[in-house]
Scaffold this active site. Sequence first.
Site, PDB file in Angstrom:
ATOM      1  N   GLY A  33     -10.997  -6.208 -19.028  1.00 31.17           N
ATOM      2  CA  GLY A  33     -10.354  -5.405 -18.011  1.00 31.17           C
ATOM      3  C   GLY A  33     -10.493  -5.970 -16.615  1.00 31.17           C
ATOM      4  CG  HIS A  39      -7.179 -11.058 -17.307  1.00 30.03           C
ATOM      5  ND1 HIS A  39      -7.815 -10.645 -16.165  1.00 30.03           N
ATOM      6  CD2 HIS A  39      -8.158 -11.306 -18.217  1.00 30.03           C
ATOM      7  CE1 HIS A  39      -9.121 -10.621 -16.370  1.00 30.03           C
ATOM      8  NE2 HIS A  39      -9.359 -11.030 -17.602  1.00 30.03           N
ATOM      9  CD  GLN A  63     -18.992 -10.172 -23.673  1.00 27.79           C
ATOM     10  OE1 GLN A  63     -18.351  -9.915 -24.695  1.00 27.79           O
ATOM     11  NE2 GLN A  63     -18.470 -10.884 -22.684  1.00 27.79           N
ATOM     12  CG  ASP A 152     -14.497 -17.472 -19.305  1.00 30.95           C
ATOM     13  OD1 ASP A 152     -15.389 -17.664 -18.462  1.00 30.95           O
ATOM     14  OD2 ASP A 152     -13.667 -16.549 -19.215  1.00 30.95           O
ATOM     15  CB  VAL A 178      -4.522 -18.615 -13.149  1.00 28.48           C
ATOM     16  CG1 VAL A 178      -3.810 -18.155 -11.877  1.00 28.48           C
ATOM     17  CG2 VAL A 178      -3.547 -18.630 -14.326  1.00 28.48           C
ATOM     18  CB  SER A 188     -13.006  -9.729 -13.466  1.00 30.55           C
ATOM     19  OG  SER A 188     -11.880  -9.755 -14.305  1.00 30.55           O
TER      20      SER A 188
END
Length: 295
Positions: A33, A39, A63, A152, A178, A188
């Site tokens: 989110g 994303h 995690q 990641d 990006v 995020s």
Amino acid sequence: MKPILISRIADLRAALSAPRREGQSIGLVPTMGYLHRGHMALVDQARGENGLVVVSIFVNPTQFGPNEDLDTYPRDLEGDLKLCAEHGVDIVFAPDVADMYPESMATTIDVAPLSTILIGAQRPGHFQGVATVVAKLFNIVQPSRAYFGEKDFQQLTVVRRMVRDLSFDIAIVGVPTVREADGLAASSRNVRLSPEDRSAAAVVSRALDLAEAMVAGGERDPAAVAQAVRQTIAGESRAGTPAVDVRLAATLGELDVIGAAPVVVLVTVPFGSVLLLDQREMAGAAGANQKRKTA
């Protein structure tokens, strides 16, 4: 058109049963989110390649370590739904922790040794939590394709290996990172940077630019590349001590010499309380193929 918001596993399976029977391909974009342009690049590629797109939004507690930022991880479901609507998402799956983990997990997935090196060494158990929740999502959604960002990079490598090892019939699609106008990788976590740290964090991209130029120029010593990246970041007083690794891109294996095979430079560096991750995958050293042929 607004996406359908589903919060229960049983309801999602029911919603996907008819499209699956009709032969529609299903693209899954797993997220935690607080969605951003990075994303949406995953979503846009999924939209172009599948008949139906599912975005999962789940801040996965397994995690996060005991002293990590689970409670402060940014959340904005209303904003996420708006972005998903703008990019043509069909279903947003936003389950509660109680639905994903109705009881303590007796089964976990550990993609060793990929899960215990690099970031995995800094965050014990992190990739075990990632692999387990991704496997659960794959089982619930049963997508044709699943989309992950290359930012990641270790996570992407772990997921690809898990899919191969467990024979999931799912194509794993890596999508390029990006970046903001100053080169900072979209994340995020960026919203938690102070204005000063946000400006300073652009040094990470500049350091990766230098690494890429060195390798393109024929540098074959991975230690020299890593040291140049560290020194560049160290020149920014607001940056913490970085972890820098140069690895084989396909396996994250260590290497003594940069040859013809693609490599990846992986960086983690704290700015204040925020740990930033970035990477740059690049072709092997110029001239390596020729040297091998004439050796």
